[in-house]
Each structure stands twice: as structure tokens, then as C-alpha cells.
Design an enzyme around this catalytic site. Structure first.
Site, short mmCIF file in Angstrom:
data_model
loop_
_atom_site.label_atom_id
_atom_site.label_comp_id
_atom_site.label_asym_id
_atom_site.label_seq_id
_atom_site.Cartn_x
_atom_site.Cartn_y
_atom_site.Cartn_z
N ASP A 205 32.88 25.15 50.00
CA ASP A 205 32.74 23.95 50.80
C ASP A 205 33.60 24.04 52.06
O ASP A 205 34.77 24.46 52.00
CB ASP A 205 33.23 22.78 49.93
N GLU A 250 29.81 27.51 53.44
CA GLU A 250 29.29 26.49 54.36
C GLU A 250 30.11 26.59 55.64
O GLU A 250 31.27 26.17 55.68
CB GLU A 250 29.46 25.09 53.74
#
Ligand code: GLC
Length: 564
Positions: A205, A250
Site C-alpha cells: 500500500d 501501489e
């Protein structure tokens, strides 16, 4: 050799499927999806052709950011089941040959995490430096917040000690201090812990936020050095323990900044990254019915190391971000696919799923998914895309696209047998509701989107040149059509090469391209229809394309023994 290479570098030809355990399938009928429920649907995913399951955060959390605000990295949210249930799910997936990865959310914790509770208790607490504190009034950072509807600063004053802590996301998500070696050790430990339980890697993330040292006092960053060293160390740590594990990052940055996260010429940082630039240009292309933006983007996409990979996607669990388009371009996409303010989010994105954006046009939808699987890289699906689910705009913010999976036309879409009022999230209503869109009826319908995506997944797996090879965008005269060619010279000397044709416009047309290195009279076979063509002299090939049509044209050289 071909088989060995594709299976060693499994992520390069994987079909990734992202799901949220709590909205996928409710095994115990309490209204909340759970590990048991997902396990009971592994055969469905296997039949679809999924080879890598990505589980969204399933850890105990503070309830602020849909699980991305973790209170314990070494546990599972009891609402989803027990540790035992998770291990059974992983084991069931592996039995069907699937890998399992999970979100690794270590840029921040929840403010209810025991580390943060300790950290904020006093300036001298041993956990104080697990987070990023400042003792002077912060400047205006309202232009840096990720959630502009909720936050106007990335610093939050904490009354008790009179200092401010950094939070790039919600104020309930304090950023961890990555420069602190103890935090670094914890992150490695978290990775190691879940690998021992059988995970094959992580979707990492918010990677740029994770490794940067913004806001950390200079004196505290000594010894941290280049932030990329930290990513490199994490990757090396994982590879030491198990060589075939991956980090799928990401990193929503322009290519020129993004590419460094693969680790330069060694490719020793992230194994994969989502291609955010390409996804955004795809929507611009769709809005304009012009292949130009996608073609230009593919031409500019950096060439990366052979063991690293781009993951392509049409939709993910967040708002469909269009933040890298110019204001005018973004407006074009808004006008085409989300003109109402309630469809837009944070001024930069859309909180819709694809089918309603395309008014449910089946030809156009199938073309987009054909393109997703045909793009050089690894395709990633968000649950429900395979059946063409829509969004529920009644549900606030990003949650509009995180509604329960629609299994049947029955009560609660077959997701749960509880009372509707107890469901974890409301079901989609209207034309995209379960009466019209559900997995049970589509799996019996050869014309359905589900059947088509199943076919795409299979063909993609048969064409390792898409995931493993090099590619080129081919020139021709029809602006609405994207033509690219993927070629893979295998270790045993065989060459696999396919020409991918996608018409982003509604009008039928014809394209003529020249295939470098291909002789006249070579067989060209469409993998989706009876169309068989042959090249003219010097590799010239003319292909008819319907409005929103697509072809995957395999170049069948004399030695190609693959099924036509
Ligand atoms: C990532 C996630 C998003 C989350 C954020 C903070 O962007 O995709 O859902 O809100 O990180 O963890």
C-alpha cells in the site's frame, strides 16, 4: 524451457483477482463475508482462471478506512473468522494452484494501534519515535492531503504532548517513522510472519509515502540514507526466505518517477507495479473513442527488467483516479463517464464501476476486457468485474464500488442469508442489481461477460508473449484502433508472437500493418473467431475490425505447434 520460465516467474503470466473478504461471501450468515465464505468460492475463481488471489486487509482495524487502518499486524479481524479459517482458505487456494497475496499496509497504523497509544502518551515513551512528530506549528499543507473532503492538513495536533503527528491519509492513520530501525525491523517481521503462514507476497500500500522521509526530523533520518535502499532490503529479505515471493506496489506516479521503484538496472525492489498512467490514458481513449492516448502511453512506458512486471487494471477498489490527466482531459472523462457530481470523488476521480459508465454496452465492455488481458503485463481484476457489476451511489465515497458480490438473483444476491438490514454493505439496486447481474446465471450463458472473461483468462495464459515478451505499437491509418504486437523469444529458440487489435470506436473499419520479420504467406489465426488471414508480401497484413471489435491474431510460423 518455456514452461519452466513462465512458472518460475509466475507473476508475469498471472491472472490476479482482488477481493475484500467481508463483501465476497458470507459463510455463516451473519451478514459479514468471511474466510469460510471465500474458501467455498475458490472453485468459482479457479474456473474463472484466477491464478493469484489478492486479499484486501483482513487485520483488526480501527474502522476508519475500510481496513487500511490496522490495529494489529499479527492478527486477523475476528469478524472474518479465525487464524485457522484463514489458513484453510490459503491451503484451499493452493490446492487449486492459486497463489495468495495480501495487502501490506505499513505506511501508517490506526491511531488505536498500541504503538500509537504508547507513542502519544509522552514524548519520552519508547514508542514515541515509531511515529513522526514535530514540535513546531506546521505550515499549510492543505494541498497535500489525500482525502480533501475530510482533512485540511497532514499534521494533527495531539493535545496531550502539544506536538503534531504526521498523517498522509486520515488523521486516524498516523504515519510510521520509516527512518527508525525498530520500525524497519517490525515491517520485516510482519512480512516474515505472513510468509510463514503461506502468503506468496504482498500488495504494498502507498509505497511512495511509505519510504519517503517527509516530515521526519533531519537528525532522525541519519543512517536511513536513500529510501530505495529500504525497499531493496525488504525485497532481499523476502527473497532470502523464499525466492518466488512478490511485492506488488501501489505507486501512482508518472513513469519517470515510478520506474525507480523497480530498482533501476538490477530490478531488485518492487517485483510489480500497477500501471496507473496507462489506466488513466485508457479512460481518456475510451472517452475520445481514440486509441491515441493509450498508444502514446505504451510507447513511452519504460522498458523494465525481465523479472519485473507491470500489472494492468481497469478498475480497483478506490476511486478511479484521474489525477495524472490535465484538468481538461479529466473533464473530458468526467463528461463522458461521470457527469453528475455524486459520481465524482475528491475532484480527481470517479466512484463508478465500468459497465454503467459504458451504459452497459456489451460490445464495448468486452472490448475493454479483451484489451485489459491483451496489454503487455499481468491483468488484475477487482471482484465483480467478471460479471459486470455496477456501483451503488447511495453508499458514500469509495464504498460505492465495494458492495457485496452478486452470486444469485435471490435474497441478498446470494451473498448472505441474513436480514438485509444486517448486511455489511447494501446490495446494488436497479439495472445492475442481482436480478440482472449475477454469477449463477452468467455461468450457464456462453454469451455472458463471465464466460467471455473466463475465455480471456485462458487465452492469456496460452499466450505467454503477452506477459513475458517485448511489445511494439504498430502504425496504421485508423485512429480509433490500437494495434500492438507482443513477441517472446523463448529460451529454446521458439518465437511466439501475437498481434492485438482493439477498436475503441463504434464504427467498423479496416487496418493495414506491416509485421517486421514476417514473410508473405504466413498464417494469421484469430484466437476468438474463425477469422484466418494470411500476410501479403513483406509481412503486410490487412484486418477488418468491427465497431468496438477486437482480435488476438497469432502469427503461426511453420514451427508453432500451439492450438489454433
Ligand atoms: C491505498 C489504498 C486505499 C487506502 C490508502 C491508505 O491508496 O488503496 O484504499 O485508503 O492506501 O491506506
Amino acid at each position: 524451457m518455456r514452461t519452466t520460465e513462465t512458472s518460475d516467474l509466475w507473476w508475469k503470466t498471472a491472472v490476479i483477482y482482488c477481493l475484500d473478504v467481508k463483501t465476497f461471501m458470507d459463510g455463516d450468515d451473519n451478514g459479514i463475508g468471511d474466510f469460510d465464505g471465500v474458501a467455498s468460492r475458490i472453485d468459482y475463481l479457479n474456473e474463472l482462471g484466477v491464478t493469484c488471489l489478492w486479499l484486501m486487509p483482513f487485520y483488526p482495524n480501527g474502522g476508519r478506512d475500510d481496513g487500511y487502518d490496522i490495529t494489529d499486524f499479527y492478527a486477523v479481524d475476528p469478524a472474518l473468522g479465525s487464524f485457522g479459517d484463514l489458513v484453510e482458505l490459503v491451503r484451499t487456494a493452493k490446492d487449486r494452484g492459486m497463489r495468495v497475496i495480501a495487502d501490506l499496509v505499513v505506511n501508517h497504523t490506526s491511531d488505536r494501534h498500541p504503538w500509537f497509544r504508547a507513542s502519544r502518551s509522552s514524548t519520552t515513551n519508547p514508542y514515541r519515535d515509531f511515529y513522526v512528530w514535530r514540535d513546531t506549528e506546521p505550515p499549510d499543507t492543505s494541498d497535500q492531503v489525500v482525502f480533501p473532503d475530510q482533512e485540511d492538513s497532514i499534521w494533527q495536533l495531539d493535545e496531550k504532548t502539544g506536538e503534531w503527528y504526521l498523517h498522509n491519509f486520515y488523521r486516524q492513520q498516523p504515519d510510521l517513522n520509516i527512518a527508525n530501525p525498530k520500525v524497519q525491523d517490525e515491517i520485516a517481521k510482519i512480512i516474515g510472519f505472513w510468509m510463514e503462514l503461506g502468503l506468496d507476497g504482498f500488495r504494498v500500500d502507498a509505497v511512495p509515502f511509505l519510504i519517503e522521509t517527509k516530515g521526519i526530523r533531519k537528525a532522525d533520518t541519519q543512517g536511513y540514507g536513500d529510501p530505495h535502499e529500504h525497499l531493496r532490503a525488504l525485497k532481499a529479505f523476502m527473497s532470502r526466505r523464499r525466492g518466488d515471493t512478490i511485492l506488488l506496489g501501489e505507486v501512482n506516479l508518472p513513469y519517470k518517477d515510478q520506474v525507480a521503484f523497480f530498482g533501476g538496472t538490477d530490478g531488485d525492489e518492487l517485483t510489480m507495479m500497477f500501471d496507473f498512467p496507462l489506466m488513466q490514458q485508457l479512460y481518456l481513449s475510451l472517452a475520445r473513442r481514440d486509441a491515441g492516448p493509450v498508444a502514446d502511453c505504451l510507447r513511452k512506458r519504460p522498458v523494465i527488467q525481465p523479472h519485473t512486471q507491470y500489472a494492468n487494471f481497469v478498475r480497483n477498489h478506490d476511486e478511479l483516479t484521474l489525477d495524472k490527466l490535465t484538468d481538461e482531459e479529466r473533464q473530458e472523462v468526467f463528461d463522458a463517464f461521470g457527469p453528475e457530481p455524486e459520481m465524482q470523488l475528491y475532484g480527481r476521480g470517479l466512484r463508478r464501476r465500468l459497465p454503467p459508465m459504458l451504459n452497459g454496452d456489451p460490445r464495448r465492455l468486452k472490448m475493454v476486457y479483451s484489451l485489459l488481458f491483451a496489454l503487455p503485463g499481468t491483468p488484475a481484476l477487482f471482484y465483480g468485474e467478471e460479471i459486470g457489476m455496477g456501483e451503488n451511489l447511495e453508499v458514500p465515497g469509495r464504498m460505492a464500488v465495494r458492495t457485496p458480490m452478486q452470486w444469485t438473483s435471490g435474497k441478498n444476491a446470494g451473498f448472505s442469508r441474513t436480514q438485509p438490514s444486517r448486511l455489511v454493505a447494501p446490495i446494488v439496486e436497479g439495472p445492475y442489481g442481482p436480478a440482472h447481474i449475477n454469477a449463477a446465471s452468467q455461468r450457464k450463458d456462453p454469451e455472458s461477460l463471465l464466460s467471455f472473461i473466463t475465455l480471456l483468462a485462458g487465452r492469456y495464459r496460452e499466450c505467454p508473449e503477452l506477459g513475458m515478451g517485448r511489445y511494439e505499437v504498430l502504425d496504421h491509418d485508423a485512429p480509433s484502433v490500437l494495434v500492438h504486437r507482443c513477441t517472446w523469444e523463448q529460451l529454446d529458440g521458439d518465437v511466439a508472437s501475437t498481434v492485438l487489435v482493439h477498436n475503441l470506436g463504434p464504427e467498423a473499419t479496416e487496418i493495414t500493418v506491416t509485421l517486421e520479420g514476417v514473410d508473405g504467406g504466413t498464417d494469421i489465426v484469430d484466437l476468438f473467431s474463425d477469422l484466418e488471414l494470411s500476410t501479403e508480401s513483406r509481412g503486410r497484413l490487412t484486418v477488418p475490425v468491427e465497431g468496438y471489435g477486437h482480435h488476438w491474431l497469432r502469427i503461426h510460423g511453420p514451427n508453432d505447434r500451439r492450438l489454433r
